[in-house]
Write a protein that holds these residues in place. Structure first.
Motif, PDB file in Angstrom:
ATOM      1  N   MET A  65      -0.273 100.675  52.679  1.00 38.65           N
ATOM      2  CA  MET A  65       1.158 100.414  52.572  1.00 38.65           C
ATOM      3  C   MET A  65       1.745 100.822  51.220  1.00 38.65           C
ATOM      4  N   LYS A  66       0.929 101.069  50.241  1.00 39.36           N
ATOM      5  CA  LYS A  66       1.418 101.317  48.879  1.00 39.36           C
ATOM      6  C   LYS A  66       2.381 102.491  48.792  1.00 39.36           C
ATOM      7  N   ALA A  67       2.136 103.530  49.549  1.00 30.55           N
ATOM      8  CA  ALA A  67       2.994 104.721  49.470  1.00 30.55           C
ATOM      9  C   ALA A  67       4.441 104.412  49.838  1.00 30.55           C
ATOM     10  N   VAL A  68       4.636 103.447  50.732  1.00 22.21           N
ATOM     11  CA  VAL A  68       5.988 103.109  51.190  1.00 22.21           C
ATOM     12  C   VAL A  68       6.805 102.468  50.075  1.00 22.21           C
ATOM     13  N   THR A  69       6.134 101.804  49.101  1.00 18.22           N
ATOM     14  CA  THR A  69       6.854 101.111  48.037  1.00 18.22           C
ATOM     15  C   THR A  69       7.549 102.064  47.067  1.00 18.22           C
ATOM     16  N   ALA A  70       7.376 103.355  47.249  1.00 20.48           N
ATOM     17  CA  ALA A  70       8.161 104.316  46.468  1.00 20.48           C
ATOM     18  C   ALA A  70       9.608 104.348  46.952  1.00 20.48           C
ATOM     19  N   TYR A  71       9.849 103.837  48.174  1.00 18.03           N
ATOM     20  CA  TYR A  71      11.175 103.892  48.788  1.00 18.03           C
ATOM     21  C   TYR A  71      11.773 102.506  49.037  1.00 18.03           C
ATOM     22  N   GLY A  72      10.937 101.476  49.127  1.00 16.73           N
ATOM     23  CA  GLY A  72      11.450 100.130  49.376  1.00 16.73           C
ATOM     24  C   GLY A  72      10.314  99.141  49.540  1.00 16.73           C
ATOM     25  N   ASN A  73      10.674  97.878  49.698  1.00 18.96           N
ATOM     26  CA  ASN A  73       9.679  96.845  49.968  1.00 18.96           C
ATOM     27  C   ASN A  73       9.063  97.065  51.349  1.00 18.96           C
ATOM     28  N   ALA A  74       7.841  96.616  51.520  1.00 20.07           N
ATOM     29  CA  ALA A  74       7.147  96.781  52.805  1.00 20.07           C
ATOM     30  C   ALA A  74       6.481  95.470  53.197  1.00 20.07           C
ATOM     31  N   ALA A  75       6.701  95.057  54.437  1.00 21.23           N
ATOM     32  CA  ALA A  75       6.110  93.802  54.914  1.00 21.23           C
ATOM     33  C   ALA A  75       5.442  94.009  56.262  1.00 21.23           C
ATOM     34  N   PHE A  76       4.319  93.327  56.432  1.00 24.22           N
ATOM     35  CA  PHE A  76       3.625  93.282  57.716  1.00 24.22           C
ATOM     36  C   PHE A  76       3.536  91.816  58.115  1.00 24.22           C
ATOM     37  N   TRP A  77       4.057  91.522  59.302  1.00 28.39           N
ATOM     38  CA  TRP A  77       4.114  90.133  59.759  1.00 28.39           C
ATOM     39  C   TRP A  77       3.628  90.043  61.194  1.00 28.39           C
ATOM     40  N   THR A  78       2.694  89.127  61.435  1.00 28.47           N
ATOM     41  CA  THR A  78       2.259  88.844  62.802  1.00 28.47           C
ATOM     42  C   THR A  78       2.660  87.415  63.130  1.00 28.47           C
ATOM     43  N   THR A  79       3.095  87.184  64.346  1.00 29.30           N
ATOM     44  CA  THR A  79       3.593  85.864  64.708  1.00 29.30           C
ATOM     45  C   THR A  79       3.330  85.544  66.176  1.00 29.30           C
ATOM     46  N   ASN A  80       3.286  84.262  66.468  1.00 30.51           N
ATOM     47  CA  ASN A  80       3.200  83.775  67.847  1.00 30.51           C
ATOM     48  C   ASN A  80       4.496  83.097  68.278  1.00 30.51           C
ATOM     49  N   ASP A  81       5.539  83.235  67.474  1.00 29.60           N
ATOM     50  CA  ASP A  81       6.820  82.596  67.768  1.00 29.60           C
ATOM     51  C   ASP A  81       7.595  83.389  68.812  1.00 29.60           C
ATOM     52  N   TYR A  82       8.186  82.669  69.764  1.00 29.74           N
ATOM     53  CA  TYR A  82       9.008  83.331  70.777  1.00 29.74           C
ATOM     54  C   TYR A  82      10.296  83.844  70.152  1.00 29.74           C
ATOM     55  N   ALA A  83      10.778  84.969  70.647  1.00 24.73           N
ATOM     56  CA  ALA A  83      12.046  85.526  70.179  1.00 24.73           C
ATOM     57  C   ALA A  83      12.788  86.115  71.364  1.00 24.73           C
ATOM     58  N   GLN A  84      14.028  85.721  71.523  1.00 21.56           N
ATOM     59  CA  GLN A  84      14.860  86.308  72.573  1.00 21.56           C
ATOM     60  C   GLN A  84      15.274  87.723  72.189  1.00 21.56           C
ATOM     61  N   ASN A  85      15.441  87.951  70.889  1.00 24.62           N
ATOM     62  CA  ASN A  85      15.784  89.276  70.362  1.00 24.62           C
ATOM     63  C   ASN A  85      14.805  89.586  69.238  1.00 24.62           C
ATOM     64  N   GLU A  86      13.833  90.433  69.526  1.00 21.27           N
ATOM     65  CA  GLU A  86      12.770  90.699  68.564  1.00 21.27           C
ATOM     66  C   GLU A  86      13.271  91.439  67.323  1.00 21.27           C
ATOM     67  N   ILE A  87      14.296  92.278  67.475  1.00 21.72           N
ATOM     68  CA  ILE A  87      14.821  93.016  66.327  1.00 21.72           C
ATOM     69  C   ILE A  87      15.548  92.063  65.381  1.00 21.72           C
ATOM     70  N   GLU A  88      16.311  91.148  65.940  1.00 21.70           N
ATOM     71  CA  GLU A  88      16.989  90.156  65.113  1.00 21.70           C
ATOM     72  C   GLU A  88      15.979  89.237  64.431  1.00 21.70           C
ATOM     73  N   GLN A  89      14.900  88.889  65.124  1.00 16.67           N
ATOM     74  CA  GLN A  89      13.841  88.084  64.515  1.00 16.67           C
ATOM     75  C   GLN A  89      13.246  88.798  63.310  1.00 16.67           C
ATOM     76  N   ALA A  90      12.979  90.091  63.470  1.00 15.32           N
ATOM     77  CA  ALA A  90      12.426  90.885  62.371  1.00 15.32           C
ATOM     78  C   ALA A  90      13.425  90.994  61.220  1.00 15.32           C
ATOM     79  N   ARG A  91      14.710  91.147  61.552  1.00 18.25           N
ATOM     80  CA  ARG A  91      15.735  91.266  60.514  1.00 18.25           C
ATOM     81  C   ARG A  91      15.818  89.978  59.678  1.00 18.25           C
ATOM     82  N   ILE A  92      15.764  88.838  60.356  1.00 20.15           N
ATOM     83  CA  ILE A  92      15.836  87.563  59.648  1.00 20.15           C
ATOM     84  C   ILE A  92      14.646  87.396  58.700  1.00 20.15           C
ATOM     85  N   LYS A  93      13.452  87.761  59.168  1.00 19.57           N
ATOM     86  CA  LYS A  93      12.263  87.649  58.319  1.00 19.57           C
ATOM     87  C   LYS A  93      12.337  88.629  57.150  1.00 19.57           C
TER      88      LYS A  93
END
Length: 282
Positions: A65-93
């Motif tokens: 993931m280090k190469a991506v930090t030349a352009y911005g922050n980078a996060a990897f998140w795994t979850t078991n939480d339900y989401a009605q809108n997965e993109i909005e869930q990712a945006r909030i995190k």
């Protein structure tokens, strides 16, 4: 007096507990930061809440993931939480982790079986809605076969590739162009087939402006109503207009300050810039 002392002690305990809890949360947040790029200040965050990676795989992913930090922050998140809108869930995190700094997040949601990429800021210029959908679609076979490290590694590799202004495989985009081309060809073919100039069976009658009609047997004269009473008039069919919309358009984004409803909105939208996002099932 005793009551006053009791109240004072209770307030003191509450303050101490608040400080301890705040410290614990800060330590937890700090422990999620795995790397900070000294030149850009951008960070790598890994939150493997679904426990999909081993310790060795997590360490390897940090390097990936280090190469991506030349352009911005980078996060990897795994979850078991339900989401009605997965993109909005990712945006909030992503907002929770990086606020309004440039960054992207790759999410594996095991509850709804979705892979999601959401981006914001400078990195959003490269990781658009369509690119996010293409990347998640490209890496989904890894998740299907439970190769989660390889899935994340390839996702961030492709994110870095597009940030370097290079191309990645976009089979969904190509297939979309093929479908549009076929439909356009069929539309043109049907239009020609039902054109008056190309098909003599298609015509319309104006009884006020009848033209002479030659009948085999010697009769020549204008057509009257009695000659057209059994005529079948052929008309071209009505055509359906085909259209589509992106996976995270701004139409559902009602709040310009938070984009709290619906999916993410593009940075150039009237919604104030909530970022872009795309997802695929696995």
């Amino acid at each position: 007096m005793t009551r006053y002392k009791f109240l004072k002690i209770t307030l003191s305990i509450a303050c101490i507990m608040t400080v301890i809890l705040s410290s614990a949360l800060c330590v937890s947040a700090a422990s999620d930061i795995k790397y900070t790029n000294k030149e850009t200040g951008y960070k790598i965050v890994i939150k493997d809440e679904a426990d999909l990676l081993t310790s060795d795989e997590e360490n390897k992913l940090i390097e990936d993931m280090k190469a991506v930090t030349a352009y911005g922050n980078a996060a990897f998140w795994t979850t078991n939480d339900y989401a009605q809108n997965e993109i909005e869930q990712a945006r909030i995190k992503r907002r929770e982790l990086f606020d309004f700094d440039s960054g992207c997040i790759f999410v594996i949601n095991m509850k709804i079986r979705k892979l999601t990429i959401q981006s914001y800021g400078d990195i959003n210029k490269f990781v658009t809605d369509s690119i996010a959908r293409s990347i998640t679609n490209n890496v989904s076979p890894y998740a299907t076969y439970q190769k989660y490290y390889e899935c994340a590694k390839d996702a961030f590799s492709q994110i870095n590739t597009v940030c370097e202004r290079k191309q990645i495989s976009e089979p969904l985009k190509v297939s979309g162009y093929v479908v549009i081309s076929i439909m356009s060809g069929l539309l043109i073919a049907v239009t020609i087939a039902f054109s008056k100039k190309q098909n003599s069976l298609i015509y319309s009658y104006d009884l006020g402006k009848l033209k002479p009609y030659n009948i085999k047997g010697g009769f020549t004269g204008p057509i009257t109503a009695e000659y057209v009473s059994d005529t079948i008039e052929h008309r071209p069919p009505s055509y359906i207009s085909f259209g589509g919309s992106g996976g995270s358009g701004c139409s559902s984004c009602s709040s310009c300050s938070s984009c709290s409803s619906g999916s993410s909105c593009s940075s150039g939208s009237s919604c104030g810039g909530c970022g872009s996002g795309g997802s695929s099932s696995f």
